[in-house]
Write a protein that holds these residues in place. Structure first.
Motif, PDB file in Angstrom:
ATOM      1  N   UNK A   3       1.646  -1.259   2.906  1.00 62.24           N
ATOM      2  CA  UNK A   3       0.876  -0.757   1.777  1.00 62.24           C
ATOM      3  C   UNK A   3       1.075   0.711   1.483  1.00 62.24           C
ATOM      4  N   UNK A   4       2.092   1.312   2.077  1.00 63.99           N
ATOM      5  CA  UNK A   4       2.325   2.739   1.836  1.00 63.99           C
ATOM      6  C   UNK A   4       3.217   2.999   0.627  1.00 63.99           C
ATOM      7  N   UNK A   5       3.947   1.971   0.183  1.00 60.62           N
ATOM      8  CA  UNK A   5       4.828   2.079  -0.978  1.00 60.62           C
ATOM      9  C   UNK A   5       4.508   0.907  -1.909  1.00 60.62           C
ATOM     10  N   UNK A   6       4.289   1.159  -3.193  1.00 63.17           N
ATOM     11  CA  UNK A   6       3.987   0.058  -4.112  1.00 63.17           C
ATOM     12  C   UNK A   6       5.157  -0.936  -4.186  1.00 63.17           C
ATOM     13  N   UNK A   7       4.826  -2.216  -4.260  1.00 65.59           N
ATOM     14  CA  UNK A   7       5.853  -3.245  -4.397  1.00 65.59           C
ATOM     15  C   UNK A   7       6.474  -3.187  -5.782  1.00 65.59           C
ATOM     16  N   UNK A   8       7.762  -3.487  -5.847  1.00 68.88           N
ATOM     17  CA  UNK A   8       8.420  -3.576  -7.150  1.00 68.88           C
ATOM     18  C   UNK A   8       8.364  -5.005  -7.679  1.00 68.88           C
ATOM     19  N   UNK A   9       7.984  -5.932  -6.812  1.00 69.60           N
ATOM     20  CA  UNK A   9       7.848  -7.328  -7.220  1.00 69.60           C
ATOM     21  C   UNK A   9       7.325  -8.148  -6.062  1.00 69.60           C
ATOM     22  N   UNK A  10       6.852  -9.338  -6.353  1.00 70.72           N
ATOM     23  CA  UNK A  10       6.370 -10.221  -5.312  1.00 70.72           C
ATOM     24  C   UNK A  10       4.962  -9.883  -4.872  1.00 70.72           C
ATOM     25  N   UNK A  11       4.585 -10.419  -3.715  1.00 71.77           N
ATOM     26  CA  UNK A  11       3.238 -10.238  -3.192  1.00 71.77           C
ATOM     27  C   UNK A  11       3.297 -10.216  -1.669  1.00 71.77           C
ATOM     28  N   UNK A  12       2.260  -9.652  -1.073  1.00 66.95           N
ATOM     29  CA  UNK A  12       2.114  -9.657   0.380  1.00 66.95           C
ATOM     30  C   UNK A  12       0.931 -10.545   0.714  1.00 66.95           C
ATOM     31  N   UNK A  13       1.215 -11.634   1.415  1.00 70.05           N
ATOM     32  CA  UNK A  13       0.164 -12.558   1.842  1.00 70.05           C
ATOM     33  C   UNK A  13      -0.017 -12.412   3.341  1.00 70.05           C
ATOM     34  N   UNK A  14      -1.267 -12.334   3.760  1.00 71.79           N
ATOM     35  CA  UNK A  14      -1.578 -12.194   5.172  1.00 71.79           C
ATOM     36  C   UNK A  14      -2.772 -13.068   5.482  1.00 71.79           C
ATOM     37  N   UNK A  15      -2.587 -13.973   6.426  1.00 70.68           N
ATOM     38  CA  UNK A  15      -3.632 -14.945   6.771  1.00 70.68           C
ATOM     39  C   UNK A  15      -4.113 -15.690   5.533  1.00 70.68           C
ATOM     40  N   UNK A  16      -3.190 -15.995   4.648  1.00 74.52           N
ATOM     41  CA  UNK A  16      -3.514 -16.759   3.447  1.00 74.52           C
ATOM     42  C   UNK A  16      -4.155 -15.967   2.327  1.00 74.52           C
ATOM     43  N   UNK A  17      -4.355 -14.680   2.521  1.00 75.03           N
ATOM     44  CA  UNK A  17      -4.982 -13.850   1.489  1.00 75.03           C
ATOM     45  C   UNK A  17      -3.947 -12.895   0.903  1.00 75.03           C
ATOM     46  N   UNK A  18      -4.045 -12.662  -0.399  1.00 76.21           N
ATOM     47  CA  UNK A  18      -3.166 -11.711  -1.071  1.00 76.21           C
ATOM     48  C   UNK A  18      -3.688 -10.301  -0.793  1.00 76.21           C
ATOM     49  N   UNK A  19      -2.890  -9.516  -0.065  1.00 75.83           N
ATOM     50  CA  UNK A  19      -3.283  -8.135   0.266  1.00 75.83           C
ATOM     51  C   UNK A  19      -2.402  -7.127  -0.461  1.00 75.83           C
ATOM     52  N   UNK A  20      -1.704  -7.588  -1.492  1.00 72.30           N
ATOM     53  CA  UNK A  20      -0.769  -6.732  -2.217  1.00 72.30           C
ATOM     54  C   UNK A  20      -1.430  -5.445  -2.682  1.00 72.30           C
ATOM     55  N   UNK A  21      -2.649  -5.521  -3.166  1.00 72.34           N
ATOM     56  CA  UNK A  21      -3.328  -4.341  -3.687  1.00 72.34           C
ATOM     57  C   UNK A  21      -4.346  -3.747  -2.710  1.00 72.34           C
ATOM     58  N   UNK A  22      -4.351  -4.241  -1.490  1.00 75.63           N
ATOM     59  CA  UNK A  22      -5.248  -3.706  -0.461  1.00 75.63           C
ATOM     60  C   UNK A  22      -4.626  -2.410   0.070  1.00 75.63           C
ATOM     61  N   UNK A  23      -5.392  -1.317   0.118  1.00 74.91           N
ATOM     62  CA  UNK A  23      -4.818  -0.040   0.570  1.00 74.91           C
ATOM     63  C   UNK A  23      -4.378  -0.085   2.032  1.00 74.91           C
ATOM     64  N   UNK A  24      -3.472   0.812   2.369  1.00 75.68           N
ATOM     65  CA  UNK A  24      -2.895   0.856   3.714  1.00 75.68           C
ATOM     66  C   UNK A  24      -3.970   0.992   4.788  1.00 75.68           C
ATOM     67  N   UNK A  25      -4.976   1.839   4.562  1.00 73.95           N
ATOM     68  CA  UNK A  25      -5.997   2.027   5.589  1.00 73.95           C
ATOM     69  C   UNK A  25      -6.766   0.740   5.861  1.00 73.95           C
TER      70      UNK A  25
END
Length: 165
Positions: A3-25
């Motif tokens: 989460x330190x660099x914005x994605x240029x595409x796609x999504x980040x899923x973790x434990x079934x949840x979309x954390x793409x817009x969840x801040x790094x902290x």
């Protein structure tokens, strides 16, 4: 992923949840630990203070990297590159993270310390994602899944032992 660099595409899923817009902290609070290639330690803090950011008792880290013990009172910014890598990885060991993202974890280390580093990463009870230029010898023949990327495209996916040099 961290989460330190914005994605240029796609999504980040973790434990079934979309954390793409969840801040790094917040990802860190959920158990994700990033060990970046650069600026991985707080240079103005001592080695001890850096370790205490992850845990009150740095014994596990000092057992993992005994070379850090005589450096506890030194400012982290004065350490060699390999010593800074050991310190940064020690914090990851202390954090008890569920996911460890390590960029070039053995950079600047002697071959013996690099081998120890991969041994430590392999023993973690966590998902460990390592970004390296070349597959380290310590990972060959181990039960590790490897993805080789060229210009951002996956050109190999499989067991570490299947990858040609």
């Amino acid at each position: 992923l961290a989460g330190t660099v914005p994605l240029s595409g796609g999504a980040v899923l973790w434990d079934g949840a979309d954390v793409t817009r969840v801040p790094a902290y917040e990802r860190a609070r959920r158990g994700m630990c990033l060990v970046p290639e650069r600026q991985a330690v707080f240079g103005s803090l001592t080695v001890r203070e850096n370790l205490e950011l992850a845990a009150r008792d740095p014994a596990v880290a000092l057992d993992a990297y005994p070379q850090l013990r005589p450096l506890l009172q030194r400012r982290a910014g004065t350490l060699s590159g390999g010593e800074q890598r050991m310190l940064a990885l020690s914090r990851a060991l202390l954090a008890r993270a569920r996911v460890v993202l390590a960029d070039e974890p053995a950079q600047g280390m002697s071959p013996a310390v690099a081998a120890r580093t991969y041994e430590l990463l392999g023993a973690l009870d966590a998902c460990v994602v390592v970004a390296e230029q070349r597959l380290p010898p310590a990972l060959r023949g181990r039960p590790a899944i490897v993805y080789e990327l060229r210009r951002g495209a996956v050109v190999f996916a499989g067991e570490a032992g299947e990858l040609d040099g």
